[in-house]
Design a protein around this motif. Structure first.
Motif, PDB file in Angstrom:
ATOM      1  N   TYR A  10       0.828  -1.197   0.000  1.00  5.17           N
ATOM      2  CA  TYR A  10       0.000   0.000   0.000  1.00  5.17           C
ATOM      3  C   TYR A  10       0.868   1.254   0.000  1.00  5.17           C
ATOM      4  O   TYR A  10       1.948   1.273   0.596  1.00  5.17           O
ATOM      5  N   THR A  11       0.354   2.283  -0.673  1.00  4.71           N
ATOM      6  CA  THR A  11       1.009   3.585  -0.722  1.00  4.71           C
ATOM      7  C   THR A  11       0.010   4.652  -0.315  1.00  4.71           C
ATOM      8  O   THR A  11      -1.099   4.702  -0.856  1.00  4.71           O
ATOM      9  N   VAL A  12       0.388   5.484   0.661  1.00  8.07           N
ATOM     10  CA  VAL A  12      -0.469   6.553   1.157  1.00  8.07           C
ATOM     11  C   VAL A  12       0.278   7.870   1.026  1.00  8.07           C
ATOM     12  O   VAL A  12       1.448   7.957   1.411  1.00  8.07           O
ATOM     13  N   ARG A  13      -0.394   8.888   0.496  1.00  8.16           N
ATOM     14  CA  ARG A  13       0.228  10.214   0.379  1.00  8.16           C
ATOM     15  C   ARG A  13      -0.417  11.162   1.383  1.00  8.16           C
ATOM     16  O   ARG A  13      -1.638  11.215   1.517  1.00  8.16           O
ATOM     17  N   TRP A  14       0.443  11.893   2.111  1.00 10.64           N
ATOM     18  CA  TRP A  14      -0.033  12.869   3.094  1.00 10.64           C
ATOM     19  C   TRP A  14       0.295  14.269   2.613  1.00 10.64           C
ATOM     20  O   TRP A  14       1.448  14.585   2.317  1.00 10.64           O
ATOM     21  N   ASN A  15      -0.729  15.108   2.542  1.00 11.37           N
ATOM     22  CA  ASN A  15      -0.570  16.513   2.196  1.00 11.37           C
ATOM     23  C   ASN A  15      -0.600  17.329   3.473  1.00 11.37           C
ATOM     24  O   ASN A  15      -1.635  17.441   4.127  1.00 11.37           O
ATOM     25  N   ALA A  16       0.533  17.895   3.837  1.00 10.32           N
ATOM     26  CA  ALA A  16       0.663  18.641   5.089  1.00 10.32           C
ATOM     27  C   ALA A  16       0.666  20.145   4.849  1.00 10.32           C
ATOM     28  O   ALA A  16       1.268  20.901   5.627  1.00 10.32           O
ATOM     29  N   SER A  17      -0.002  20.598   3.816  1.00  3.45           N
ATOM     30  CA  SER A  17       0.014  22.024   3.477  1.00  3.45           C
ATOM     31  C   SER A  17      -0.612  22.885   4.567  1.00  3.45           C
ATOM     32  O   SER A  17      -0.276  24.070   4.698  1.00  3.45           O
ATOM     33  N   ALA A  18      -1.524  22.308   5.370  1.00  2.00           N
ATOM     34  CA  ALA A  18      -2.182  23.074   6.429  1.00  2.00           C
ATOM     35  C   ALA A  18      -1.502  22.889   7.786  1.00  2.00           C
ATOM     36  O   ALA A  18      -2.006  23.385   8.798  1.00  2.00           O
ATOM     37  N   ILE A  19      -0.364  22.194   7.812  1.00  2.00           N
ATOM     38  CA  ILE A  19       0.328  21.871   9.058  1.00  2.00           C
ATOM     39  C   ILE A  19       1.614  22.686   9.170  1.00  2.00           C
ATOM     40  O   ILE A  19       2.302  22.931   8.170  1.00  2.00           O
ATOM     41  N   SER A  20       1.956  23.094  10.388  1.00  2.00           N
ATOM     42  CA  SER A  20       3.201  23.842  10.610  1.00  2.00           C
ATOM     43  C   SER A  20       4.408  22.938  10.411  1.00  2.00           C
ATOM     44  O   SER A  20       4.344  21.724  10.630  1.00  2.00           O
ATOM     45  N   GLY A  21       5.515  23.524  10.010  1.00  2.00           N
ATOM     46  CA  GLY A  21       6.742  22.773   9.837  1.00  2.00           C
ATOM     47  C   GLY A  21       7.268  22.234  11.153  1.00  2.00           C
ATOM     48  O   GLY A  21       6.986  22.777  12.222  1.00  2.00           O
ATOM     49  N   GLY A  22       8.020  21.132  11.071  1.00  2.00           N
ATOM     50  CA  GLY A  22       8.599  20.552  12.265  1.00  2.00           C
ATOM     51  C   GLY A  22       8.753  19.050  12.152  1.00  2.00           C
ATOM     52  O   GLY A  22       8.588  18.467  11.082  1.00  2.00           O
TER      53      GLY A  22
END
Length: 209
Positions: A168-180
């Protein structure tokens, strides 16, 4: 005069003067690397643990991760030319391409079905703003894949359902999340008891913004 060597911790060394001076190149992985194969002066591949495959088109100066559809260790690659080749690995894994596109492969033998639970390091890592996480399960299982911050707070739940055996392959879009720094945790629960955890894997990733 140009040569590439690989090793533990994602190490890639490159020389352009016959071995007098070796430079460390960024591989983007901490997985152990086992094999190198060049199909010409510019195009080359590196393979390693957890289905790692890296591709270069500039003679080894930079390396890009490729999705292989397996988390089994890959040990060696052999190409007759830039389009046709075979990659082999653990549990009888055999991956083939006839088009030169190493991201589209066909699994045969026992390697076409996972033999163990595994959670791969996300790629790219560091990332901004999207990253990809691969995992595999050998039996029908209840799987959860969750993102946490440094304080242990749940940030996102990417998977929380019953999955059939497979890769399985899952992509996470963290555009709304702060860096860290973030952690992702995969937990697999037995369908028979509903409580016993057959597998738990945790890995760290870095979001740059």
């Amino acid at each position: 005069k140009t040569a590439v060597a690989v090793g533990d911790g994602g190490l890639i060394l490159r020389t352009s003067d016959g071995g007098s001076v070796w430079l460390i190149e960024q591989s983007g992985t901490k997985n152990k690397l086992y094999g190198v194969r060049f199909m010409g002066p510019k195009l080359g591949l590196v393979v390693g643990d957890a289905g790692t495959l890296l591709r270069t088109t500039n003679g080894g100066v930079t390396w890009d991760p490729q999705s292989m559809g397996t988390l089994n260790a890959l040990f060696a690659a052999y190409f007759t030319d830039a389009q046709r080749g075979t990659i082999v690995g653990d549990y009888g894994t055999i991956l083939r391409t006839s088009s030169g596109d190493v991201t589209v492969v066909r699994g045969t033998g026992s390697g076409s079905r996972p033999q163990q639970f595994a959670l791969a390091q996300n790629y790219p890592n560091p990332f901004n703003p999207t990253t990809t996480i691969d995992f595999q399960i050998p039996t029908t299982s209840n799987v959860s894949l969750t993102i946490y911050d440094l304080l242990g707070r749940e940030i996102a739940r990417l998977v929380d359902d019953v999955r059939q055996p497979g890769f399985y392959t899952v992509r996470w879009n963290a555009s709304a999340i702060s860096g860290g720094v973030y952690f992702y945790r995969m937990a697999v629960r037995s369908l028979r008891t509903g409580t016993a955890e057959n597998f738990v894997g945790i890995r760290k990733m870095l979001l740059l913004k």
